[in-house]
Design a protein around this motif. Structure first.
Motif, mmCIF file in Angstrom:
data_model
loop_
_atom_site.group_PDB
_atom_site.id
_atom_site.type_symbol
_atom_site.label_atom_id
_atom_site.label_comp_id
_atom_site.label_asym_id
_atom_site.label_seq_id
_atom_site.Cartn_x
_atom_site.Cartn_y
_atom_site.Cartn_z
ATOM 1 N N GLU A 62 0.833 -1.198 0.000
ATOM 2 C CA GLU A 62 0.000 0.000 0.000
ATOM 3 C C GLU A 62 0.871 1.253 0.000
ATOM 4 O O GLU A 62 1.854 1.350 0.734
ATOM 5 C CB GLU A 62 -0.909 0.017 1.234
ATOM 6 C CG GLU A 62 -1.895 1.175 1.222
ATOM 7 C CD GLU A 62 -2.923 1.079 2.335
ATOM 8 O OE1 GLU A 62 -3.814 1.932 2.362
ATOM 9 O OE2 GLU A 62 -2.816 0.160 3.156
ATOM 10 N N GLY A 63 0.517 2.198 -0.856
ATOM 11 C CA GLY A 63 1.279 3.434 -0.951
ATOM 12 C C GLY A 63 2.411 3.386 -1.955
ATOM 13 O O GLY A 63 3.126 4.371 -2.125
ATOM 14 N N THR A 64 2.594 2.247 -2.634
ATOM 15 C CA THR A 64 3.632 2.122 -3.660
ATOM 16 C C THR A 64 2.978 1.738 -4.979
ATOM 17 O O THR A 64 1.836 1.271 -5.009
ATOM 18 C CB THR A 64 4.687 1.077 -3.284
ATOM 19 O OG1 THR A 64 4.081 -0.238 -3.309
ATOM 20 C CG2 THR A 64 5.250 1.335 -1.899
ATOM 21 N N ARG A 115 4.149 8.446 11.154
ATOM 22 C CA ARG A 115 4.373 8.664 9.728
ATOM 23 C C ARG A 115 5.653 7.999 9.233
ATOM 24 O O ARG A 115 5.920 7.993 8.035
ATOM 25 C CB ARG A 115 4.472 10.178 9.439
ATOM 26 C CG ARG A 115 3.217 10.979 9.719
ATOM 27 C CD ARG A 115 2.112 10.690 8.735
ATOM 28 N NE ARG A 115 2.526 10.782 7.366
ATOM 29 C CZ ARG A 115 2.615 11.928 6.672
ATOM 30 N NH1 ARG A 115 2.338 13.070 7.263
ATOM 31 N NH2 ARG A 115 2.979 11.917 5.411
ATOM 32 N N SER A 135 4.676 6.775 6.006
ATOM 33 C CA SER A 135 3.498 5.930 6.175
ATOM 34 C C SER A 135 2.263 6.808 6.179
ATOM 35 O O SER A 135 2.089 7.632 7.075
ATOM 36 C CB SER A 135 3.602 5.139 7.480
ATOM 37 O OG SER A 135 2.438 4.369 7.683
ATOM 38 N N GLY A 136 1.422 6.641 5.164
ATOM 39 C CA GLY A 136 0.194 7.418 5.100
ATOM 40 C C GLY A 136 -0.921 6.744 5.873
ATOM 41 O O GLY A 136 -0.768 5.641 6.409
ATOM 42 N N GLU A 145 -4.143 4.603 6.429
ATOM 43 C CA GLU A 145 -4.573 3.390 5.737
ATOM 44 C C GLU A 145 -5.753 3.672 4.811
ATOM 45 O O GLU A 145 -6.710 4.346 5.180
ATOM 46 C CB GLU A 145 -4.959 2.324 6.769
ATOM 47 C CG GLU A 145 -5.195 0.948 6.154
ATOM 48 C CD GLU A 145 -5.452 -0.112 7.210
ATOM 49 O OE1 GLU A 145 -5.487 -1.294 6.856
ATOM 50 O OE2 GLU A 145 -5.633 0.260 8.389
ATOM 51 N N LYS A 174 -6.089 5.585 2.354
ATOM 52 C CA LYS A 174 -6.317 6.977 1.942
ATOM 53 C C LYS A 174 -5.762 7.256 0.548
ATOM 54 O O LYS A 174 -5.962 8.324 0.003
ATOM 55 C CB LYS A 174 -5.686 7.938 2.950
ATOM 56 C CG LYS A 174 -6.366 7.935 4.312
ATOM 57 C CD LYS A 174 -7.773 8.484 4.232
ATOM 58 C CE LYS A 174 -8.392 8.577 5.619
ATOM 59 N NZ LYS A 174 -9.769 9.100 5.591
ATOM 60 N N GLY A 178 -2.669 7.741 -0.438
ATOM 61 C CA GLY A 178 -1.446 8.526 -0.547
ATOM 62 C C GLY A 178 -0.244 7.661 -0.869
ATOM 63 O O GLY A 178 -0.271 6.436 -0.753
ATOM 64 N N SER A 179 0.846 8.309 -1.270
ATOM 65 C CA SER A 179 2.054 7.585 -1.635
ATOM 66 C C SER A 179 2.961 7.435 -0.427
ATOM 67 O O SER A 179 3.150 8.372 0.359
ATOM 68 C CB SER A 179 2.791 8.335 -2.752
ATOM 69 O OG SER A 179 3.968 7.655 -3.106
ATOM 70 N N SER A 180 3.537 6.246 -0.260
ATOM 71 C CA SER A 180 4.491 5.996 0.821
ATOM 72 C C SER A 180 5.924 6.271 0.390
ATOM 73 O O SER A 180 6.800 6.394 1.235
ATOM 74 C CB SER A 180 4.376 4.546 1.316
ATOM 75 O OG SER A 180 3.129 4.336 1.931
#
Length: 389
Positions: free
Chosen positions: A9-11, A63, A111-112, A114, A116, A118-120
């Motif tokens: 998640e976020g990648t 974060r 870390s954004g 969960e 949401k 956003g990019s990690s």
């Protein structure tokens, strides 16, 4: 049942045009920074968590992406480029004279929330001007921020200026516990007007309360400074911002500048002028920075500093789409013709010609039709000829 392998998640994976546009932005930015006298530095992707505690822990720990090394020490994936560079400036660059102009082209990891979206992992290009205080350094940095976005090919953008000292001055006039001040900072940062009004209600009788209520709404053109002066009374911060704005306008940057006195930044190492860059088409700031005069001192060297970072992918997403290079032909080569074939590919526009991996011309013809190429250059037996597909 098919097994799907997803990215964390976020990648995300980046393919073809996305990679090309990212490199275009990185090249434009690093080229500009080099021309302005900035030298590249690189820091590890993994740092000790204690590094960020020592700097005042500018980012909330939730974060940060944490890992544990073999000895049990807590480490974090680099959540910020400025803090590690401050460490480098205070240690490995301590013998070099100030000011030092440094730039980086690195990825930060955060870390954004969960689910949401956003990019990690955030590709950043940025600069740090270490050991230079005052008006000229601030002018250089704001002008460089404008030029950075222009160099990428953006047109419809602006830089919003603020000052960390303005919020601190107003907050200092109110008898408020530190934890409430931090809550207020977060609400102003998020322009959460209703919650801010509720939080300030118990302090309504104190002098600066009216100005704090309006702070998150004080954004726009130079008229914002007039309203701020009327609300807060005399302020050296506002005088200073007027001076900067006047000089930047004289230098031709005025059309790109606005003000946002509600820029209070959750990264609380900023001490002076702060700014953000916004581009039409982007949902959030693509550039962020400001003055941080105490950060390097946290690592043992007294040195005022200022800088900014550009979100490379956010900028790349705002660039006009460009058509990818169309494959025009394949090069079919026989034994002993590899050098000629490579020279033929290298002499043409990137992506327009490819070497054929096929053993026979018939196979190369079939491949050319499949890939949409229009012709084949045949190099074999010491001869060169063209075959239309």
């Amino acid at each position: 049942m098919a097994y799907t392998i997803n990215t964390p998640e976020g990648t995300r994976d980046r393919l073809f045009a996305e990679c090309r546009e990212r490199r275009q932005v990185q090249s434009a930015l690093t080229g500009l920074f080099q021309r302005r006298g900035y030298a590249e530095v690189s820091t590890p992707e993994v740092e000790f968590y204690d590094l960020f505690l020592q700097s005042g822990n500018p980012l909330p720990q939730e974060r940060m992406l944490k890992i544990i090394d073999r000895s049990g020490k807590i480490m974090v994936m680099r959540p910020d480029c400025t803090t590690p560079i401050a460490r480098v400036a205070a240690t490995k660059l301590k013998a070099l004279p100030l000011p030092q102009r440094l730039y980086y082209d690195q990825t930060v990891f955060r870390s954004g929330q969960e689910h949401k979206g956003g990019s990690s992992e955030i590709a950043q290009c940025g600069v740090e001007l270490i050991g230079s205080a005052g008006r000229k350094a601030d002018l250089e940095m704001v002008a460089l921020a404008v030029d950075a976005l222009r160099s990428c090919g953006l047109e419809r953008f602006h830089i919003e200026l603020g000052h960390a000292g303005f919020f601190r001055d107003l907050a200092g006039r109110v008898d408020m516990p530190p934890q409430v001040i931090e809550r207020m900072r977060s609400l102003i940062e998020g322009k959460n007007f209703a919650a801010l009004n509720d939080l300030l209600e118990p302090y309504a009788g104190q002098g600066a309360c009216r100005a704090l209520r309006r702070l998150s709404r004080l954004f726009g053109g130079a008229e914002v400074l007039d309203e701020a002066e009327a609300l807060a009374g005399g302020s050296a911060v506002l005088v200073y911002l007027r001076q900067l704005y006047g000089e930047l306008c004289q230098a031709g940057y005025g059309d790109y500048l606005r003000f946002d006195l509600g820029l209070v930044h959750q990264i609380d190492y900023y001490t002076g002028v702060v700014f953000r860059g916004y581009v039409e088409g982007a949902g959030d700031a693509v550039l962020s920075g400001g003055r941080y005069d105490k950060l390097v001192e946290a690592f043992g060297r007294s040195a005022p500093a200022t800088g900014f970072a550009v979100d490379v992918d956010a900028v790349a997403d705002c660039l006009p789409a460009r058509e990818p290079a169309r494959l025009e032909g394949l090069i079919h080569f026989g034994p002993g013709a590899l050098a000629l074939a490579l020279a033929a590919v290298d002499s043409r526009a990137p992506g327009t010609w490819e070497l054929s991996p096929c053993d026979t011309l018939e196979e190369t013809l079939a491949l050319a039709r499949e890939k949409g190429a229009r012709e084949i250059l045949v190099l074999e037996d010491g001869t060169e000829r063209r075959v239309e597909v």
